[in-house]
Design a protein around this motif. Structure first.
Motif, PDB file in Angstrom:
ATOM      1  N   ARG A 105       0.839  -1.195   0.000  1.00  0.00           N
ATOM      2  CA  ARG A 105       0.000   0.000   0.000  1.00  0.00           C
ATOM      3  C   ARG A 105       0.874   1.244   0.000  1.00  0.00           C
ATOM      4  N   PRO A 139      -6.371  -0.106   9.120  1.00  0.00           N
ATOM      5  CA  PRO A 139      -5.384   0.977   9.134  1.00  0.00           C
ATOM      6  C   PRO A 139      -4.113   0.593   9.893  1.00  0.00           C
ATOM      7  N   GLY A 145      -5.781   4.626   5.441  1.00  0.00           N
ATOM      8  CA  GLY A 145      -4.669   3.676   5.349  1.00  0.00           C
ATOM      9  C   GLY A 145      -3.879   3.506   6.631  1.00  0.00           C
ATOM     10  N   LYS A 160     -10.671   4.881   2.275  1.00  0.00           N
ATOM     11  CA  LYS A 160      -9.306   5.321   1.998  1.00  0.00           C
ATOM     12  C   LYS A 160      -8.469   5.575   3.258  1.00  0.00           C
ATOM     13  N   ALA A 207      -5.051   9.963  -3.481  1.00  0.00           N
ATOM     14  CA  ALA A 207      -5.262   8.517  -3.304  1.00  0.00           C
ATOM     15  C   ALA A 207      -6.305   8.007  -4.291  1.00  0.00           C
ATOM     16  N   GLN A 208      -7.345   8.791  -4.491  1.00  0.00           N
ATOM     17  CA  GLN A 208      -8.398   8.361  -5.434  1.00  0.00           C
ATOM     18  C   GLN A 208      -7.905   8.384  -6.868  1.00  0.00           C
ATOM     19  N   LEU A 211       0.939   4.868   1.397  1.00  0.00           N
ATOM     20  CA  LEU A 211       0.248   5.673   2.407  1.00  0.00           C
ATOM     21  C   LEU A 211       0.633   7.144   2.223  1.00  0.00           C
ATOM     22  N   LEU A 231      -3.682   4.948  -0.217  1.00  0.00           N
ATOM     23  CA  LEU A 231      -4.583   5.272   0.888  1.00  0.00           C
ATOM     24  C   LEU A 231      -4.034   6.475   1.642  1.00  0.00           C
ATOM     25  N   CYS A 232      -4.848   7.032   2.519  1.00  0.00           N
ATOM     26  CA  CYS A 232      -4.435   8.238   3.250  1.00  0.00           C
ATOM     27  C   CYS A 232      -3.918   7.882   4.644  1.00  0.00           C
TER      28      CYS A 232
END
Ligand code: RM4
Ligand code: MN
Ligand code: MN
Length: 448
Positions: free
Chosen positions: A232, A339, A295, A293, A259-260, A234, A267-268
């Motif tokens: 991922r 997360p 993360g 989203k 992220a989108q 982040l 992810l955030c």
């Protein structure tokens, strides 16, 4: 070995002889002295919770599973932009940093992984580093890249930015560093890259706000393309510092949009200290959960502009409210929410090991309290617009003294009933001061 006393807050800090605080025998011997007192406190809390329909043993099991990763950069003494006052026996390299992290984990049972920062933690042999961590009972969490300062011998300077720099060669170098971080992280067993950049501007007009963000998206897409499929990315936002007028990824809006745009593996990451004072962070958490989203976290606390104080030291209620959102989301069975929990702190005036242990415990406390919220009842009060009883439902959970529960969860995992007293009595810091003489110039880990 002196007995840790749970009754007093002032601790006798003079160790009789040096002991290894990571050794099971040492911890068990310390616990033996506090075990009976704890058993009666636990039984009392158990009886109280039973009246509220809560099974303390089931709760203890969940609390015992809580984990937060340690920041490798947190075990050295930090500093401010004015000065750094080195502590005794600071770790001098990443191997020694892991040794200190292992102390935190042995005593709290809550910190099984370490998050590395590159190139601060660069070393010759990552296989050896992984083996060293394994022997200490540690694994690795997200790796952090660093394009916010220049390294010796570096071709391009990050003075005016890195991933968003106007010059392609600088962006290229910053992207390449992130790809290196992924490669190193793969060798260590990490599954995420944390991307925080200091890029931004100090003056209105200095930077084209839209184009800088577009350059970010472009560079980040190249990093994203190199992510292994089970990794991922982040994305960490920060309102200001080092840029004081306009930071490129300054808020959760910029982070979420990035992220989108990048894709499902992006992810955030929410660092609690990276917002304006009084910002409602738990609400940001709720929005990111909604967007699928969220993360991870960098936990710490802050009062004004600092982003590195010990978690739960300034506003423990806010920390609880953040965990309340997470536990609520779990209760609602929000899919794919896992997360990463990481600490991100800098310890200027305390022994970093003590601060990190305290912070891990504060997080566990907030988590445990969030599990005590009567969610059915809260939902009923919310639906009937009973503001007072709704808020009291949260307060009731928050004001429950869960200390015996946390201590029992540690005891069951073979960690310390009283981590701080057990640590101090071991004489670990003094022993480190002996075997880790300060390097010339007084440098050590930590951020200045
Ligand atoms: C930043 C941010 C990053 C951390 C650096 C050292 O403020 O929090 O996560 O890696 O500091
Ligand atoms: Mn951070
Ligand atoms: Mn920070």
């Amino acid at each position: 070995m002196p007995a840790p006393s749970r009754g007093r807050l002032t601790l006798s800090t003079t160790p009789q002889s040096a002991a290894d605080p990571r050794s099971k025998e040492y911890i068990t011997a310390s616990n033996r002295r506090a075990s009976a007192e704890l058993a009666s406190d636990y039984a009392l809390l158990g009886a109280q919770l039973k009246r509220r329909g809560i099974d303390i043993d089931a709760l203890c099991q969940r609390v015992g599973e809580f984990a937060v990763a340690l920041p490798s950069w947190g075990v050295g003494t930090g500093g401010t932009r004015f000065a750094r006052f080195p502590g005794l026996g600071e770790p001098r390299n990443v191997f020694e940093k892991l040794e200190d992290c292992a102390v935190v984990h042995a005593l709290t049972g809550a910190t099984p992984r370490v998050s590395l920062h590159l190139p601060w933690d660069a070393c010759e042999d990552y296989g050896a580093l992984k083996a060293h961590a394994g022997k200490l009972g540690l694994g690795f969490d997200a790796v952090n890249s660093n394009t916010f300062q220049d390294q010796r011998g570096q071709a391009q300077s990050y003075k005016f930015g890195s991933l968003t720099h106007t010059a392609a060669a600088v962006r290229e170098q910053a992207v390449a560093h992130n790809l290196d971080c992924i490669r190193i992280g793969q060798q260590l067993g990490s599954k995420a890259l944390t991307l925080w950049i200091g890029d931004g501007a100090n003056f209105p007009g200095q930077q084209h706000l839209a184009r800088a963000y577009e350059r970010y998206l472009d560079s980040a897409a190249r990093i994203y393309a190199a992510l292994p499929s089970d990794w991922r990315l982040l994305i960490e936002h920060k309102m200001y510092e080092p840029a004081f007028y306009a930071t490129v990824i300054q808020d959760w809006g910029s982070s979420l949009l990035a992220a989108q745009t990048l894709g499902p593996q992006a992810l955030c990451l929410v660092d609690l200290g990276h917002h304006a004072p009084n910002v409602n962070i738990e609400m940001i958490v709720a929005r990111l959960v909604h967007a699928g989203k969220l993360g991870g976290f960098h936990f710490n606390d802050s009062k004004y502009g600092d982003d590195d104080l010990d978690a739960g030291s300034i506003d423990p209620y806010r920390l609880f409210l953040v965990f309340n959102e997470l536990t609520d989301a779990q209760w609602r069975r929000v899919p794919e929410l896992r997360p990463a929990h990481m600490l991100d702190q800098s310890h200027n005036v305390t022994d970093p090991i003590e601060s990190l242990m305290g912070s891990a415990i504060e997080l566990t406390r907030a988590y445990a309290q969030s599990l005590l919220v009567d969610r059915e009842q809260l939902a009923a009060y919310q639906d009937s617009n009973d503001a007072l009883l709704a808020t009291q439902t949260l307060k009731r959970a928050y004001t429950t003294d869960v200390a015996p529960l946390l201590a029992r969860a540690r005891e069951l995992r073979g960690a310390a009933i009283d981590p701080l007293a057990t640590y101090r009595a071991s004489g670990y810091r003094a022993a480190c001061a002996q075997r880790r003489p300060a390097a010339a110039g007084g440098s050590g880990g930590g951020i200045v």
